[in-house]
Design a protein around this motif. Structure first.
Motif, PDB file in Angstrom:
ATOM      1  N   ARG A 132     107.403 -23.241 119.046  1.00  0.00           N
ATOM      2  CA  ARG A 132     106.851 -23.750 117.792  1.00  0.00           C
ATOM      3  C   ARG A 132     107.762 -23.438 116.615  1.00  0.00           C
ATOM      4  N   LEU A 133     108.434 -22.297 116.672  1.00  0.00           N
ATOM      5  CA  LEU A 133     109.372 -21.952 115.601  1.00  0.00           C
ATOM      6  C   LEU A 133     110.532 -22.946 115.560  1.00  0.00           C
ATOM      7  N   VAL A 134     111.015 -23.363 116.729  1.00  0.00           N
ATOM      8  CA  VAL A 134     112.104 -24.343 116.775  1.00  0.00           C
ATOM      9  C   VAL A 134     111.649 -25.660 116.151  1.00  0.00           C
ATOM     10  N   GLN A 135     110.396 -26.058 116.426  1.00  0.00           N
ATOM     11  CA  GLN A 135     109.889 -27.288 115.818  1.00  0.00           C
ATOM     12  C   GLN A 135     109.816 -27.147 114.302  1.00  0.00           C
ATOM     13  N   ALA A 136     109.366 -25.985 113.843  1.00  0.00           N
ATOM     14  CA  ALA A 136     109.303 -25.751 112.394  1.00  0.00           C
ATOM     15  C   ALA A 136     110.697 -25.741 111.782  1.00  0.00           C
ATOM     16  N   ALA A 137     111.660 -25.255 112.536  1.00  0.00           N
ATOM     17  CA  ALA A 137     113.037 -25.185 112.028  1.00  0.00           C
ATOM     18  C   ALA A 137     113.601 -26.570 111.752  1.00  0.00           C
ATOM     19  N   ARG A 138     113.152 -27.564 112.530  1.00  0.00           N
ATOM     20  CA  ARG A 138     113.612 -28.930 112.274  1.00  0.00           C
ATOM     21  C   ARG A 138     113.194 -29.367 110.864  1.00  0.00           C
ATOM     22  N   GLY A 139     111.962 -29.039 110.492  1.00  0.00           N
ATOM     23  CA  GLY A 139     111.511 -29.374 109.143  1.00  0.00           C
ATOM     24  C   GLY A 139     112.298 -28.633 108.081  1.00  0.00           C
ATOM     25  N   VAL A 140     112.627 -27.358 108.350  1.00  0.00           N
ATOM     26  CA  VAL A 140     113.445 -26.586 107.405  1.00  0.00           C
ATOM     27  C   VAL A 140     114.792 -27.268 107.212  1.00  0.00           C
ATOM     28  N   LYS A 141     115.421 -27.633 108.302  1.00  0.00           N
ATOM     29  CA  LYS A 141     116.742 -28.271 108.232  1.00  0.00           C
ATOM     30  C   LYS A 141     116.693 -29.543 107.405  1.00  0.00           C
ATOM     31  N   GLU A 142     115.727 -30.411 107.704  1.00  0.00           N
ATOM     32  CA  GLU A 142     115.662 -31.702 107.013  1.00  0.00           C
ATOM     33  C   GLU A 142     115.365 -31.526 105.528  1.00  0.00           C
ATOM     34  N   THR A 143     114.485 -30.580 105.217  1.00  0.00           N
ATOM     35  CA  THR A 143     114.123 -30.360 103.809  1.00  0.00           C
ATOM     36  C   THR A 143     115.268 -29.726 103.033  1.00  0.00           C
ATOM     37  N   MET A 144     115.876 -28.687 103.597  1.00  0.00           N
ATOM     38  CA  MET A 144     116.871 -27.911 102.857  1.00  0.00           C
ATOM     39  C   MET A 144     118.237 -28.585 102.796  1.00  0.00           C
ATOM     40  N   LEU A 145     118.442 -29.644 103.579  1.00  0.00           N
ATOM     41  CA  LEU A 145     119.689 -30.405 103.462  1.00  0.00           C
ATOM     42  C   LEU A 145     119.503 -31.656 102.608  1.00  0.00           C
ATOM     43  N   SER A 146     118.300 -31.866 102.109  1.00  0.00           N
ATOM     44  CA  SER A 146     118.041 -33.045 101.284  1.00  0.00           C
ATOM     45  C   SER A 146     118.519 -32.804  99.858  1.00  0.00           C
ATOM     46  N   ALA A 147     118.542 -33.863  99.073  1.00  0.00           N
ATOM     47  CA  ALA A 147     119.070 -33.776  97.707  1.00  0.00           C
ATOM     48  C   ALA A 147     118.179 -32.933  96.797  1.00  0.00           C
ATOM     49  N   ASN A 148     116.871 -33.111  96.874  1.00  0.00           N
ATOM     50  CA  ASN A 148     115.950 -32.405  95.983  1.00  0.00           C
ATOM     51  C   ASN A 148     115.233 -31.289  96.733  1.00  0.00           C
ATOM     52  N   ARG A 149     115.994 -30.376  97.245  1.00  0.00           N
ATOM     53  CA  ARG A 149     115.406 -29.316  98.062  1.00  0.00           C
ATOM     54  C   ARG A 149     114.836 -28.197  97.194  1.00  0.00           C
ATOM     55  N   PRO A 150     113.881 -27.462  97.724  1.00  0.00           N
ATOM     56  CA  PRO A 150     113.347 -26.309  96.986  1.00  0.00           C
ATOM     57  C   PRO A 150     114.287 -25.115  97.117  1.00  0.00           C
ATOM     58  N   ASP A 151     114.029 -24.088  96.334  1.00  0.00           N
ATOM     59  CA  ASP A 151     114.850 -22.883  96.422  1.00  0.00           C
ATOM     60  C   ASP A 151     114.503 -22.075  97.669  1.00  0.00           C
ATOM     61  N   ARG A 152     113.271 -22.198  98.132  1.00  0.00           N
ATOM     62  CA  ARG A 152     112.834 -21.423  99.294  1.00  0.00           C
ATOM     63  C   ARG A 152     111.910 -22.272 100.159  1.00  0.00           C
ATOM     64  N   TYR A 153     111.832 -21.894 101.419  1.00  0.00           N
ATOM     65  CA  TYR A 153     110.974 -22.607 102.363  1.00  0.00           C
ATOM     66  C   TYR A 153     110.233 -21.555 103.189  1.00  0.00           C
ATOM     67  N   THR A 154     108.919 -21.684 103.273  1.00  0.00           N
ATOM     68  CA  THR A 154     108.119 -20.716 104.016  1.00  0.00           C
ATOM     69  C   THR A 154     107.644 -21.341 105.326  1.00  0.00           C
ATOM     70  N   ILE A 155     107.904 -20.657 106.420  1.00  0.00           N
ATOM     71  CA  ILE A 155     107.443 -21.089 107.743  1.00  0.00           C
ATOM     72  C   ILE A 155     106.183 -20.316 108.079  1.00  0.00           C
ATOM     73  N   HIS A 156     105.162 -21.020 108.508  1.00  0.00           N
ATOM     74  CA  HIS A 156     103.909 -20.407 108.957  1.00  0.00           C
ATOM     75  C   HIS A 156     103.841 -20.572 110.471  1.00  0.00           C
TER      76      HIS A 156
END
Length: 959
Positions: free
Chosen positions: A314-338
Motif C-alpha cells: 500500500r505504501l508503494v501505491q501511495a508513493a505513486r501519488g507522491v511522485k505525480e504530485t511532487m513532480l507537477s508544476a504547482n506542487r505543495p511544499d509537503r505531502y503527507t502519506i496516511h
C-alpha cells in the motif's frame, strides 16, 4: 547489396493461428486502422476511419469498471488485473459480457481496488514479458499474491488487457470487429526477440490474428508529425538529430532519428531512425519504489515500526501519488502519506509520514536524473530495486544511461567525412508518463546543454511539444497504420541492431547475419562463409545482438566482444538423429529475414540442393537456464585431441557394445571391459581424474554412451554403470550448446524404461535425474516427483537408506516443482528430521531443506521459491532443534541468504536469528556475510549446494 541480397518487400501478412507462420495474402483493406498502446501502466487505443477523406486520428474511449457496479468510458485502460473476492462479485456486468459475472476485472477498478488489496492484483505484466529470469509462459502473477488468487502468466495478463480492448471495440463496431481491422500494437524499441514473440502470442490469445508491431519511440514521433501536419516541415531541417526519450512506468527507451535531405534539390527531408538503446527496466515503477523506501526509512526512524508486506504494497501505491504530485508544476511544499496500521497497532490509528519537496527532489531528481559528465557510464553493480522480482536496471540514473547511449550513437547514420550533420540532439521529443513532470524534462535538457554546449554558446535543444503523453503512442501507432497504406509521412526505420551467429569458440567469433541498416521486409544471405551442417543431429548456435556495431556487413566475421554485444536465445533445429556413424555433413549458408511484424527469421540453406531448415529461437532455454551457452565457457574449458576422444569411444564400446556389433563394425582390436572398470579405463585414456574432464569431452562421451544404449541391457551391472556414467557426463543438464536436446534424448531412452528391477538401477536412475534436473522441463520434473512423493508419506523410515537418500536429494533438486509441493516436502523433511530412526538420513534431509527453501534457486525460475514466512519458520525450527550435522550452516544460509527482493528475503528477525546462530556455530565469515549482506557462493560452496562436482567452466547460474 554488398554481402547480401535485398528482396522485394512482402505484401500485407497474416499471422497463422497454427504456428506463427507468416503467409502472404492480399485482402481488401478494412475500414479502420487501429493503434494499441500496450503499456506497462496504461493501455490506450486510437483509430482512423479510412472512409473519411479528411482523415484524422481519434481516441477510442474504453468502457470499464471504475468501481463496483459503476461503468465509465475512459481514454486509457490502466494495465492492472484484479481478481474479485467472493464479497465483491455482483450480478453487474459489462455490456459485452455473458450473463454470468466474471470474477476479475481490468482497468481503473483493478488499479484502485487492487491498491487496497495488492495480493489480488497484477501489475507491470509488460515488464515481466522481458524478464528472462522467470518462465514467462508460466502462471505466477501476481508475484507472491494471496493464496486463493488464480495465477496468470505475463502473456495471459497482457492478453486480458487486449481482450478487453477488443471486446469494447467490437461492442461499439459490431460490423467491423477488431480482428478484421488493420491493428498495430506498440512495444519498447529495446524488446528482444522473445519479448516480441510473446507480445504476438498475447495478441493471438486475445483473438487478434492480424497485427503489426511498431516501436513506441517511433510511434511517439509519428504522433508528433500527425499533430503538426501543417507545420512540421518548418520545425526540422536536414542534418538535425532528434532524440526521443521515452520513460514510462516500466521501461526507458532511447531512440535517435536523423533528418536527412530528400528530393532532387534536397529541399525536402526524410526521417531515418538510426539508433535504439538497450533494454532498460527502469521507469516510474522504480521511482515509486524509491519514494516508498524514503517514506519507510522515515517511519522506522519516527516510530521503529516494521512494515508488513501488505503495508509495504500500500505504501508503494501511495508513493505513486507522491511522485505525480511532487513532480507537477504547482506542487505543495509537503505531502503527507496516511497508511493504515495492522494487528494490535490498529487501535493506535494509521501511520503517517510527511515528505518534503526537497526530500522528494533528492530522491527522484538527484537519484534518477543526476547531473553527470558526458563520459560517465552506468554502474553495473547489482540494483537495489528488487522488490517485485524484476531485474531492474543496475544503475537508476537515467542520465548516465543517456550519456552512454549518445556517446555510442550520436554519429550513427553519418559517413566518416560528414561534418555538416549534427552529432548532438538538436531536437528532443519526450514521451511516457514519467516525462509529464516539468522538472524531469528540465533535468534532461540541462544535461544535454552541459554535454554539448559551450561556455559562450547559448545552444539548448529544442523540445518538441507533446501535450498528451498518455495517448501519443496509440495515436502514433494508428498514424503508422495509415503510413503503411501510403498516406502520411514515413520514417525510414532501419533495424538499429545487428544480429550475429556465433560460429567459433576459440577465439569467440560471430558471423553477421542481419545488419543494423536492415528494414522490415528485407532478406539477407551470408554466403561468403559457408558452414558445415551436421545432418542426423541437432544444430544450435548462440545468437548475439549489438546496437553499437551498426556498420558490420552481412557475412562478415566479427570477434565477439561482450561490451559491444549481448546474448539472445540460441537458434536451433533438431533433426531426427540417425546412427552416429551414419551422420553426414552438408555445406550450408544462413539466410535471414526481418519480417513486417518486426520478428527475425533464419534458415540453413543447403548450397547444393537448396533445401532449407528453419532455425527457431530456443525460447524455452532462454526462459529457463541455457544462456550460458553464449559464454562458451562449457565448450572452451579444455579441448581434447582426437586420438584421446577415439580411445574413450573405444573404451565405451568395449564395455557396452556386443561382440556381434564389434564384429559387424570390423573393430576386433577393441578389448572388452567390465562395467566396474570403465571409469578407471577412461581415466587412463585421458590421463586425468574424471573430475578434470572438460565439458566438451563429457558431452562426447555421452554421445558414445547413447550410441551403445542398448548395451545397458546386457546385465543389471551394465545398466547401473551406463546410467551412472551418462548422468555424470551430462550434468548439470545445461551449460553446453544442444544440452536441451541431449537431456530430451536421455529422457526418451530411459524414463520408465529400466531393463532391470535391481535396486542399483533404480538408485542410479535417481542420481542421473538429480544430476541433470536443470535440463528437465517442469512437466518432466512433476512426472518424476509424483510417485516419489506418494511413496514418501509415512514411509521414509521403511525405505532403504541409500534409496531414501537419493529420493530426497532428487526431489529437492527439482526446482520447477510448484511452491506448494516444495513447502509440503520441506515440512515433511523437518518432521522426518526429528525421528530418531532417521538419524543417518539427517545430513540428506538438511541438505534437501536448504534446496527446497533456498532464496536463490540454482537454475529454476524465481517464481517457484517458497515464501519468506515459510523459510523463516524453517529457520526457527532448525535453530531450535540444532542437529549436530555439519551441513546445517549451509542449510541456514540458503534459507536466510539476502537477495534484496522483499518478497523473497526472510524477515529481519529471522535473518538476525540465522546470523547469530551461524556465529555461535563458528561458521565461515562468508556465510554470515551472505545472510546479512548478500553475495555469491564460491566454487566449493556451489558444489556443496549442487550436491555434486561441477564440470570445468560451468557455474551455477545464480551464484
Amino acid at each position: 547489396m554488398e554481402n547480401g541480397i535485398q528482396y522485394p518487400r512482402k505484401p500485407v501478412i497474416r499471422l497463422s493461428s497454427q504456428d506463427n507462420i507468416i503467409d502472404p495474402i492480399d485482402p481488401p483493406p478494412p475500414r479502420y486502422v487501429v493503434g494499441i498502446d500496450l503499456g506497462t501502466t496504461n493501455c490506450a487505443i486510437a483509430y482512423v476511419d479510412t472512409l473519411d477523406e479528411d482523415w484524422s486520428v481519434d481516441t477510442f474511449a474504453v468502457p470499464q469498471w471504475v468501481d463496483v457496479g459503476q461503468i465509465e468510458s475512459r481514454e486509457t485502460l490502466p494495465s492492472f488485473h484484479y481478481e474479485l473476492s467472493a464479497s465483491e462479485i455482483t450480478d453487474a456486468k459489462l455490456p459485452w459480457q455473458p450473463s454470468a459475472p466474471e470474477p476479475h476485472c481490468v482497468g481503473v477498478m483493478a488499479r484502485d481496488v487492487g491498491s487496497r488489496h495488492p495480493g489480488r492484483r497484477i501489475s507491470s505484466a509488460k515488464s515481466w514479458l522481458s524478464h528472462d529470469g522467470v518462465d514467462r509462459s508460466a502462471d505466477f502473477l501476481p508475484w507472491h499474491g494471496d493464496a486463493d488468487v488464480t495465477r496468470m502468466s505475463p502473456v495471459a495478463a497482457s492478453a486480458r488487457y487486449l481482450s478487453h480492448l477488443k471486446s469494447a471495440w467490437d461492442h461499439h463496431h459490431p460490423d467491423h470487429p477488431l480482428d478484421q481491422q488493420d491493428v498495430v500494437v506498440t512495444l519498447p524499441a529495446s524488446f528482444d526477440e522473445v519479448a516480441r514473440e510473446l507480445t504476438i502470442g498475447a495478441a493471438k490469445q486475445a483473438g487478434l490474428r492480424r497485427v503489426h508491431l511498431i516501436e513506441e519511440p517511433q510511434a511517439a514521433f509519428y504522433a508528433w508529425i500527425d499533430r503538426h501536419r501543417g507545420d512540421w516541415m518548418e520545425q526540422v531541417r536536414p542534418g538535425q538529430l532528434i532524440l526521443v526519450c521515452d520513460i514510462g512506468g516500466g521501461t526507458t527507451d532511447l531512440t535517435l532519428i536523423r533528418v536527412q535531405p530528400a528530393g532532387d534539390d534536397g529541399d525536402q527531408v526524410q526521417f531515418h531512425r538510426v539508433a535504439v538503446g538497450r533494454h532498460l527496466i527502469l521507469g516510474g515503477d522504480n521511482m515509486d519504489l524509491a519514494v516508498a523506501k524514503l517514506a519507510e526509512a522515515k517511519i522506522r526512524k519516527q516510530s521503529d515500526v516494521e512494515l508488513s508486506s501488505s503495508q509495504w504494497d500500500r505504501l508503494v501505491q501511495a508513493a505513486r501519488g507522491v511522485k505525480e504530485t511532487m513532480l507537477s508544476a504547482n506542487r505543495p511544499d509537503r505531502y503527507t502519506i496516511h497508511l493504515s496500521a495492522e494487528g494490535s497497532s490498529l487501535l493506535a490509528g494509521s501511520i503517517q509520514v510527511e515528505l518534503s519537496a526537497a526530500e522528494v527532489d533528492e530522491t527522484l531528481l538527484d537519484g534518477f536524473f543526476p547531473i553527470v559528465d558526458a563520459a560517465e557510464k552506468p554502474d553495473q553493480a547489482q540494483s537495489g530495486f528488487q522488490e517485485f522480482g524484476l531485474p531492474y536496471a543496475a544503475d537508476p540514473a537515467v542520465t548516465r544511461h543517456l550519456a552512454e547511449f549518445l556517446a555510442q550513437h550520436r554519429r550513427s547514420g553519418l559517413d566518416d567525412d560528414d561534418n555538416q550533420s549534427a552529432d548532438r540532439p538538436d531536437l528532443v521529443l519526450f514521451n511516457g508518463g514519467v516525462m509529464v513532470g516539468q522538472a524531469v524534462r528540465n533535468r534532461i535538457t540541462d544535461s544535454l546543454k552541459q554535454w554539448f554546449g559551450h561556455p559562450n554558446d547559448p545552444w539548448r535543444p529544442t523540445v518538441l511539444s507533446s501535450p498528451r503523453l498518455d495517448l501519443a503512442v496509440a495515436h502514433g501507432a494508428a498514424y503508422y497504420a495509415m503510413v503503411r497504406r501510403g498516406k502520411g509521412v514515413h520514417i525510414a526505420a532501419n533495424l538499429g541492431r545487428s544480429y550475429y551467429m556465433q560460429v567459433a569458440d576459440q577465439p569467440p567469433t560471430a558471423l553477421c547475419l542481419i545488419p543494423g541498416t536492415a528494414e522490415a521486409g528485407q532478406r539477407f544471405r551470408a554466403a561468403d562463409h559457408p558452414l558445415q551442417l551436421q545432418v542426423g543431429a541437432p544444430v544450435q548456435f548462440p545468437l548475439w545482438v549489438s546496437s553499437t556495431r551498426l556498420a558490420d556487413r552481412v557475412g562478415e566475421l566479427i570477434p565477439i566482444e561482450s561490451v559491444e554485444m549481448s546474448p539472445l536465445p540460441p537458434i536451433c533445429t533438431a533433426l531426427v538423429r540417425g546412427r552416429r556413424r551414419d551422420e553426414s555433413e552438408l555445406k550450408v549458408c544462413i539466410e535471414s529475414e526481418l519480417s513486417e511484424i518486426g520478428t527475425v527469421g533464419m534458415f540453413c540453406v543447403d548450397l547444393d540442393s537448396g533445401k532449407r531448415w528453419k532455425l527457431d529461437f530456443d525460447i524455452r532455454s532462454t526462459l529457463e537456464s541455457d544462456r550460458q551457452a553464449h559464454d562458451g565457457s562449457g565448450e572452451t574449458s579444455g579441448i581434447v585431441d582426437g586420438e584421446t576422444v577415439q580411445n574413450c569411444a573405444d573404451a565405451i564400446a568395449g564395455t557396452f557394445a556386443s561382440a556381434a556389433d564389434l564384429a559387424a563394425n570390423r573393430r576386433p582390436e577393441i578389448q572388452p571391459t567390465k562395467p566396474n572398470q570403465i571409469v578407471g579405463t577412461l581415466q587412463k585414456c585421458t590421463d586425468s581424474n574424471r573430475n578434470a574432464w572438460p565439458p566438451s569431452l563429457l558431452r562426447e562421451m555421452w554421445g558414445f554412451l547413447l550410441d551403445h544404449e542398448s548395451g545397458r541391457r546386457q546385465s543389471a551391472q551394465h545398466e547401473a554403470r551406463w546410467i551412472n556414467l551418462a548422468g555424470f557426463c551430462l550434468r548439470p543438464g545445461y551449460g553446453v550448446a544442444v544440452d536441451d536436446w541431449r537431456v530430451q534424448e536421455t529422457w526418451r531412452r530411459l524414463h520408465g524404461k529400466l531393463a532391470f528391477a535391481a535396486p542399483q538401477s533404480r538408485t542410479e536412475s535417481l542420481i542421473l535425474w538429480r544430476r541433470i534436473a536443470g535440463g528437465l522441463s517442469s512437466g518432466q520434473q512433476q512426472q518424476l516427483a509424483a510417485p516419489l512423493i506418494a511413496g514418501l508419506h509415512g514411509k521414509t523410515g521403511k525405505i532403504e537408506l541409500h534409496e531414501a537418500s537419493e529420493i530426497w536429494r532428487l526431489l529437492a533438486s527439482l526446482e520447477r516443482l510448484s511452491v506448494g509441493e516444495k513447502q509440503r516436502l520441506g515440512e515433511l523433511a523437518i518432521v522426518e528430521l526429528q525421528r530418531k530412526k532417521n538419524e543417518k538420513l539427517r545430513p540428506v534431509l538438511l541438505w534437501s531443506i536448504g534446496r527446497l527453501g533456498t532464496r536463490r534457486p540454482i537454475y529454476g525460475p524465481l517464481n517457484t521459491t517458497v515464501s519468506p514466512a515459510v523459510a523463516s519458520r524453517w529457520i526457527e525450527k532448525l535453530v531450535d532443534a540444532n542437529p549436530p550435522e555439519s551441513v546445517l550452516p549451509l542449510t541456514i544460509v540458503q534459507l536466510a541468504r539476502m537477495t534484496g527482493d522483499r518478497y523473497r528475503d526472510v524477515s529481519s528477525e529471522a535473518r538476525t536469528l540465522a546470523s547469530e546462530f551461524l556465529e555461535s556455530q563458528q561458521a565461515p565469515i562468508h556465510f554470515q556475510d551472505l545472510v546479512t549482506q548478500g553475495g555469491t557462493f564460491d566454487s566449493e560452496e556451489q558444489a556443496a549446494v549442487f550436491g555434486d562436482s561441477l564440470p570445468l567452466g560451468i557455474r551455477l547460474l545464480r551464484g
